[in-house]
Design a protein around this motif. Structure first.
Motif, PDB file in Angstrom:
ATOM      1  N   PRO A  45      80.241  45.795  29.455  1.00  0.00           N
ATOM      2  CA  PRO A  45      80.971  44.928  28.515  1.00  0.00           C
ATOM      3  C   PRO A  45      80.192  44.629  27.231  1.00  0.00           C
ATOM      4  CG  PRO A  45      81.060  44.038  30.733  1.00  0.00           C
ATOM      5  CD  PRO A  45      80.071  45.167  30.747  1.00  0.00           C
ATOM      6  N   VAL A  46      78.875  44.678  27.267  1.00  0.00           N
ATOM      7  CA  VAL A  46      78.068  44.422  26.076  1.00  0.00           C
ATOM      8  C   VAL A  46      78.256  45.544  25.066  1.00  0.00           C
ATOM      9  CG1 VAL A  46      75.708  44.123  25.214  1.00  0.00           C
ATOM     10  CG2 VAL A  46      76.396  43.084  27.384  1.00  0.00           C
ATOM     11  N   TYR A  47      78.431  46.770  25.554  1.00  0.00           N
ATOM     12  CA  TYR A  47      78.542  47.911  24.657  1.00  0.00           C
ATOM     13  C   TYR A  47      79.817  47.882  23.830  1.00  0.00           C
ATOM     14  CZ  TYR A  47      74.652  50.078  27.093  1.00  0.00           C
ATOM     15  OH  TYR A  47      73.427  50.350  27.623  1.00  0.00           O
ATOM     16  N   LYS A  48      80.831  47.171  24.306  1.00  0.00           N
ATOM     17  CA  LYS A  48      82.081  47.073  23.554  1.00  0.00           C
ATOM     18  C   LYS A  48      81.794  46.393  22.210  1.00  0.00           C
ATOM     19  CE  LYS A  48      86.815  45.561  24.004  1.00  0.00           C
ATOM     20  NZ  LYS A  48      87.772  44.841  24.815  1.00  0.00           N
ATOM     21  N   GLY A  49      82.231  47.011  21.138  1.00  0.00           N
ATOM     22  CA  GLY A  49      82.003  46.446  19.813  1.00  0.00           C
ATOM     23  C   GLY A  49      80.775  47.008  19.120  1.00  0.00           C
ATOM     24  N   PHE A  50      79.946  47.755  19.810  1.00  0.00           N
ATOM     25  CA  PHE A  50      78.777  48.388  19.203  1.00  0.00           C
ATOM     26  C   PHE A  50      78.891  49.901  19.359  1.00  0.00           C
ATOM     27  CE2 PHE A  50      76.435  44.658  18.431  1.00  0.00           C
ATOM     28  CZ  PHE A  50      76.527  43.816  19.528  1.00  0.00           C
ATOM     29  N   LYS A  51      78.362  50.612  18.382  1.00  0.00           N
ATOM     30  CA  LYS A  51      78.317  52.070  18.500  1.00  0.00           C
ATOM     31  C   LYS A  51      77.153  52.434  19.403  1.00  0.00           C
ATOM     32  CE  LYS A  51      77.908  56.286  15.887  1.00  0.00           C
ATOM     33  NZ  LYS A  51      77.680  56.887  14.587  1.00  0.00           N
ATOM     34  N   VAL A  52      77.421  53.225  20.399  1.00  0.00           N
ATOM     35  CA  VAL A  52      76.381  53.661  21.323  1.00  0.00           C
ATOM     36  C   VAL A  52      75.985  55.087  20.972  1.00  0.00           C
ATOM     37  CG1 VAL A  52      75.802  54.107  23.737  1.00  0.00           C
ATOM     38  CG2 VAL A  52      77.263  52.186  23.153  1.00  0.00           C
ATOM     39  N   HIS A  73      76.191  38.255  16.841  1.00  0.00           N
ATOM     40  CA  HIS A  73      75.691  39.582  17.215  1.00  0.00           C
ATOM     41  C   HIS A  73      76.415  40.663  16.411  1.00  0.00           C
ATOM     42  CE1 HIS A  73      74.846  37.301  21.037  1.00  0.00           C
ATOM     43  NE2 HIS A  73      73.657  37.816  20.763  1.00  0.00           N
ATOM     44  N   LEU A  74      77.739  40.531  16.350  1.00  0.00           N
ATOM     45  CA  LEU A  74      78.523  41.523  15.617  1.00  0.00           C
ATOM     46  C   LEU A  74      78.163  41.526  14.134  1.00  0.00           C
ATOM     47  CD1 LEU A  74      81.971  40.936  17.349  1.00  0.00           C
ATOM     48  CD2 LEU A  74      80.289  42.730  17.829  1.00  0.00           C
ATOM     49  N   GLY A 108      75.690  44.122   9.582  1.00  0.00           N
ATOM     50  CA  GLY A 108      74.757  44.079   8.457  1.00  0.00           C
ATOM     51  C   GLY A 108      73.725  45.192   8.513  1.00  0.00           C
ATOM     52  N   ILE A 109      73.213  45.454   9.692  1.00  0.00           N
ATOM     53  CA  ILE A 109      72.225  46.533   9.851  1.00  0.00           C
ATOM     54  C   ILE A 109      72.867  47.874   9.512  1.00  0.00           C
ATOM     55  CG2 ILE A 109      70.778  47.775  11.509  1.00  0.00           C
ATOM     56  CD1 ILE A 109      70.536  45.055  13.040  1.00  0.00           C
ATOM     57  N   ARG A 110      74.059  48.108  10.044  1.00  0.00           N
ATOM     58  CA  ARG A 110      74.749  49.382   9.782  1.00  0.00           C
ATOM     59  C   ARG A 110      75.137  49.511   8.310  1.00  0.00           C
ATOM     60  NH1 ARG A 110      77.042  48.416  15.079  1.00  0.00           N
ATOM     61  NH2 ARG A 110      78.826  47.464  14.074  1.00  0.00           N
ATOM     62  N   SER A 111      75.458  48.394   7.654  1.00  0.00           N
ATOM     63  CA  SER A 111      75.835  48.473   6.231  1.00  0.00           C
ATOM     64  C   SER A 111      74.660  48.917   5.359  1.00  0.00           C
ATOM     65  CB  SER A 111      76.384  47.130   5.748  1.00  0.00           C
ATOM     66  OG  SER A 111      75.349  46.188   5.578  1.00  0.00           O
ATOM     67  N   SER A 162      67.442  40.055  27.618  1.00  0.00           N
ATOM     68  CA  SER A 162      66.435  39.082  27.163  1.00  0.00           C
ATOM     69  C   SER A 162      65.946  39.340  25.744  1.00  0.00           C
ATOM     70  CB  SER A 162      65.253  39.019  28.135  1.00  0.00           C
ATOM     71  OG  SER A 162      65.707  38.746  29.438  1.00  0.00           O
ATOM     72  N   THR A 163      66.532  40.320  25.064  1.00  0.00           N
ATOM     73  CA  THR A 163      66.226  40.582  23.654  1.00  0.00           C
ATOM     74  C   THR A 163      67.400  40.148  22.789  1.00  0.00           C
ATOM     75  OG1 THR A 163      64.774  42.447  24.173  1.00  0.00           O
ATOM     76  CG2 THR A 163      65.679  42.373  21.957  1.00  0.00           C
ATOM     77  N   LEU A 164      68.586  40.650  23.126  1.00  0.00           N
ATOM     78  CA  LEU A 164      69.810  40.261  22.417  1.00  0.00           C
ATOM     79  C   LEU A 164      70.552  39.143  23.146  1.00  0.00           C
ATOM     80  CD1 LEU A 164      71.250  43.749  21.431  1.00  0.00           C
ATOM     81  CD2 LEU A 164      70.291  42.034  19.906  1.00  0.00           C
ATOM     82  N   LEU A 165      70.519  39.209  24.468  1.00  0.00           N
ATOM     83  CA  LEU A 165      71.233  38.255  25.311  1.00  0.00           C
ATOM     84  C   LEU A 165      70.335  37.825  26.462  1.00  0.00           C
ATOM     85  CD1 LEU A 165      74.573  40.239  25.660  1.00  0.00           C
ATOM     86  CD2 LEU A 165      74.243  38.178  24.301  1.00  0.00           C
TER      87      LEU A 165
END
Length: 157
Positions: A79-86, A52-53, A58-61, A38-41
């Protein structure tokens, strides 16, 4: 009341896209922890989109490391964690409360969690889901009631 004070965010914006991450970086923030549900999705949604990506790229850059947080089931949020650094251990020797933000939609869960961790708290609007989520509705009703108490402390939600 102490619990109300603990739930009071440091900042409120409409969505994760309205946060000035450059300013946060300039203010010393190097770590950002985001609630998923309910914050991102919307709750129970795992549809990670290009927006989202791009946001997280942009934040990481800028030099801010990002991580996701959820109190939902691992099976649902995996599945949400795929594509993001945890970042599993947010509070290590490089990550201190003074240089970390937590972004969430819930006064009672997210802001209280962030307060207990001692990090800066950013509240965003709840992203509604299409179905009926009893847990989300109950938390939302409690939050509406709590927001009245927060108004007495000068916070507008």
């Amino acid at each position: 009341m102490k619990m109300i004070d603990d739930c009071l965010p440091d900042m409120y914006v409409k969505s994760v896209y309205d946060i000035d991450y450059k300013k946060l970086y300039d203010d010393g923030i190097r770590y950002a922890l985001f609630d998923v549900d309910s914050t991102l999705l919307p709750f129970d949604n795992i549809d990670v989109r290009d927006e989202h990506l791009k946001l997280f790229d942009g934040i990481r850059s800028l030099g801010i490391q990002t991580a996701l947080y959820s109190n939902g089931s691992y099976k649902r949020v995996k599945p949400v964690y795929k594509g993001f650094k945890v970042i599993r251990e947010m509070f290590d020797d490089k990550c201190e409360p003074v240089n970390t933000i937590f972004v969430g939609d819930s006064l009672l869960v997210d802001m209280l969690f962030a307060d207990k961790c001692g990090v800066k708290k950013i509240l965003v609007d709840y992203i509604p889901d299409d179905g009926f989520n009893i847990k989300g509705k109950v938390v939302w009703l409690m939050q509406v009631a709590m927001s009245k108490a927060l108004e007495n402390k000068g916070f507008s939600y």
